[in-house]
Scaffold this motif. Structure first.
Motif: not given
Length: 419
Positions: A213-219, A237-249
């Motif tokens: 799974a892939t997220f874009t995170q704004e830092n 992510y290489y495991m199903p995301p239970i929690v996504k990165p902070y401030n991400s889409q």
């Protein structure tokens, strides 16, 4: 085939030899009740076979280490994969030394699985040779990392003997409040080990399934001039995301067991390298460890400690206490040299200061202070037996957090170790 590829084959051979060595130790101990020979002869014969096989595994592991070093041109201790493989090898060296001193085959039943788990854990990380960053291009890398790991390896043997002592003396049939408390913490320790095993299982399972799974995170950061800097990064992510990165889409997401979006977002204070992904890994590890523990309890229909306890009957607990103490006594000065003295010399040369309160430095100091307290209580207060065993077990849990938790979760100058 180049030397690096050959070293990978040697590493695989070492892993399987360790597994066979463990099985032979189990046969030596558990099989004495159903063997055709006298129990003492059975134990002696299979213990010898197990020691030879595990020693062959150590020889293959040493081959891996030196051929990878020769093939890459740098000592293989510079990233998480290489360090954990070296730690596993160091544990086997420490075990071999302690076994030569005490000749207790039962120690192999606990030390070999610890080595196997660490080898499997190392295999989770990228095995490619990575170029050294400038700070690592020093002779002090060799002396600091190797001596620190060797000291921790003796702590691991002390942990194994201490855990054996607890499983030997804790009575799982008693119902008193004190006995229940002891039983709970022994089970908790075994469950913690299963969390690490669960982590290895889920990583390899999802890796085999090709999950991603892939997220874009704004830092957003503030530079030295007080100006706001914004950068967008991709987090895979290489495991199903239970929690996504902070401030991400979400960029791409594969549904898993009906879960088509993350359950929640990582808190803003988790600002380590790929903190959200690592937090997600911790959650998966705990869940898988609990499931694994539940399955084993369902099969055995009793606490895991109660299952292991009968195999330790007839073993003198004083011998286990002595082995645990001696292993830690050997490891403490080695760890002091590697993790503190050599580390401070290297820090001064690399960063221009002996001490900087980096998270890894702080936890190395905590580990050293803890084992200093262990030796103080053991020698000055007479804390032997049950108290000493608990201290040995808790101490290695601190070591594991220093190696795994600090490297992979907390951001700092040692974050390169967790890549």
């Amino acid at each position: 085939m180049n030397l690096v590829d050959f070293s990978g084959d040697a590493f695989l051979v070492a892993f399987f030899l360790y597994c066979f060595g463990f099985l032979f130790y189990v046969i030596a101990i558990a099989g004495k009740k159903w063997g055709n020979r006298e129990p003492e002869e059975h134990v002696r014969r299979w213990s010898k076979i197990a020691f030879v096989v595990s020693s062959a595994g150590l020889a293959a592991h040493l081959t891996f280490f030196f051929t990878r070093w020769a093939g890459s041109g740098q000592i293989p201790t510079s990233n998480m994969y290489e360090f954990m493989t070296f730690l596993a090898m160091a544990i086997m060296i420490a075990y071999t030394i302690v076994y030569a001193m005490y000749r207790k085959p039962l120690l192999g039943v606990f030390a070999l699985p610890l080595t196997i788990i660490i080898v499997a854990y190392a295999s989770v990380f990228p095995s490619e040779v990575q170029p050294l960053i400038p700070a690592l291009e020093s002779i002090w890398l060799k002396v600091h990392v190797t001596t620190a790991a060797l000291g921790e390896a003796f702590f691991a043997v002390g942990f194994a003997a201490g855990l054996m002592y607890l499983l030997r003396v804790v009575n799982f049939t008693e119902k008193t409040k004190s006995a229940r408390r002891q039983q709970f913490w022994v089970e908790f320790t075994l469950g913690t080990i299963l969390v690490i095993v669960g982590f290895i299982i889920v990583v390899f399972s999802f890796r085999a399934a090709g999950y991603e799974a892939t997220f874009t995170q704004e830092n957003v950061t503030i530079d030295s001039k007080g100006q706001q800097q914004t950068r967008v990064e991709t987090v895979n992510y290489y495991m199903p995301p239970i929690v996504k990165p902070y401030n991400s889409q979400v960029e791409s997401y594969e549904s898993f067991l009906g879960m088509d979006k993350p359950l929640f977002e990582a808190p803003s204070w988790m600002n380590g390298v790929n903190a959200g992904r690592k937090f997600n890994t911790v959650i998966w590890s705990i869940l898988s460890g609990l499931v694994l523990y539940g399955l084993l309890r369902l099969i055995s229909r009793k606490p895991l400690g109660a299952v292991i306890h009968p195999a330790l009957e007839g073993i003198d607990p004083d011998d286990l206490d002595e082995i645990s103490y001696r292993a830690i006594v050997i490891g403490f000065p080695v760890f002091t040299l590697g993790a503190l003295i050599f580390a401070m010399i290297w820090a001064e040369k690399a960063w221009g200061r002996f001490w900087g309160w980096d998270p890894k430095e702080v936890w190395a100091l905590i580990t050293w202070l803890y084992y200093s307290a262990y030796l103080h209580f053991r020698l000055s207060r007479g804390w032997q037996g049950l108290r000493s065993a608990w201290l040995a077990v808790i101490g290695f849990v601190i070591v594991l957090f220093t190696l795994i938790g600090v490297n992979l979760v907390i951001a700092g100058l040692h974050s390169y170790s967790g890549t």
